[in-house]
Motif scaffolding. Structure first.
Motif: not given
Length: 136
Positions: A40-54
């Motif tokens: 389980i990982r918590v980040a403030d926001f998704p990485a740009d590559d995650m957003l782009a892939e989706l």
């Protein structure tokens, strides 16, 4: 009287991770061990590559993401690339929590976690509804 959003304190990444781990530990026994193996990982926001892939432009639209191979698709021939991971995105979760104003933060974190674990376990909508009443 419900708390006003200005009276609420934003949880830290560590606090959200603790809520998520508690939710994973509360899963029914057949799934608890499998969930314990998921990072389980918590980040403030998704990485740009995650957003782009989706194909997502607004990072506030993504509260969580499962990164791994679902158990229903794994093969003994698969070479592990790292642990399966559930990503929780703190700022979008907090934004939804503040916007809703009618749900406890730990309940919202549990809801997001269960949805992402559903991808890991290959659960149907009925399976999810049996664990997470919000899904109904």
């Amino acid at each position: 009287m419900p708390l006003h959003w200005k009276d609420r304190t934003a949880a830290t990444a560590d606090e959200i991770a603790e809520m998520a781990r508690a939710a994973a530990d509360a899963l029914p026994p057949p799934f608890r061990d499998g969930a314990a193996a998921v990072a389980i990982r918590v980040a403030d926001f998704p990485a740009d590559d995650m957003l782009a892939e989706l194909g997502i432009r607004d990072p506030f639209e993504l509260t969580g993401l499962y990164d791994g191979i679902p158990m229903t698709e794994k093969s003994v021939l698969d070479q592990p690339q790292g642990p399966d991971t559930v990503w929780l995105f703190r700022r979008p979760i907090l934004d939804e929590w503040a916007h809703r104003g009618d749900v406890a933060l730990d309940a919202l974190v549990a809801h997001v976690l269960v949805h992402e674990m559903a991808h890991h376990f290959g659960w149907s909508d009925d399976d999810i509804a049996a664990i997470d009443r919000w899904w109904e």
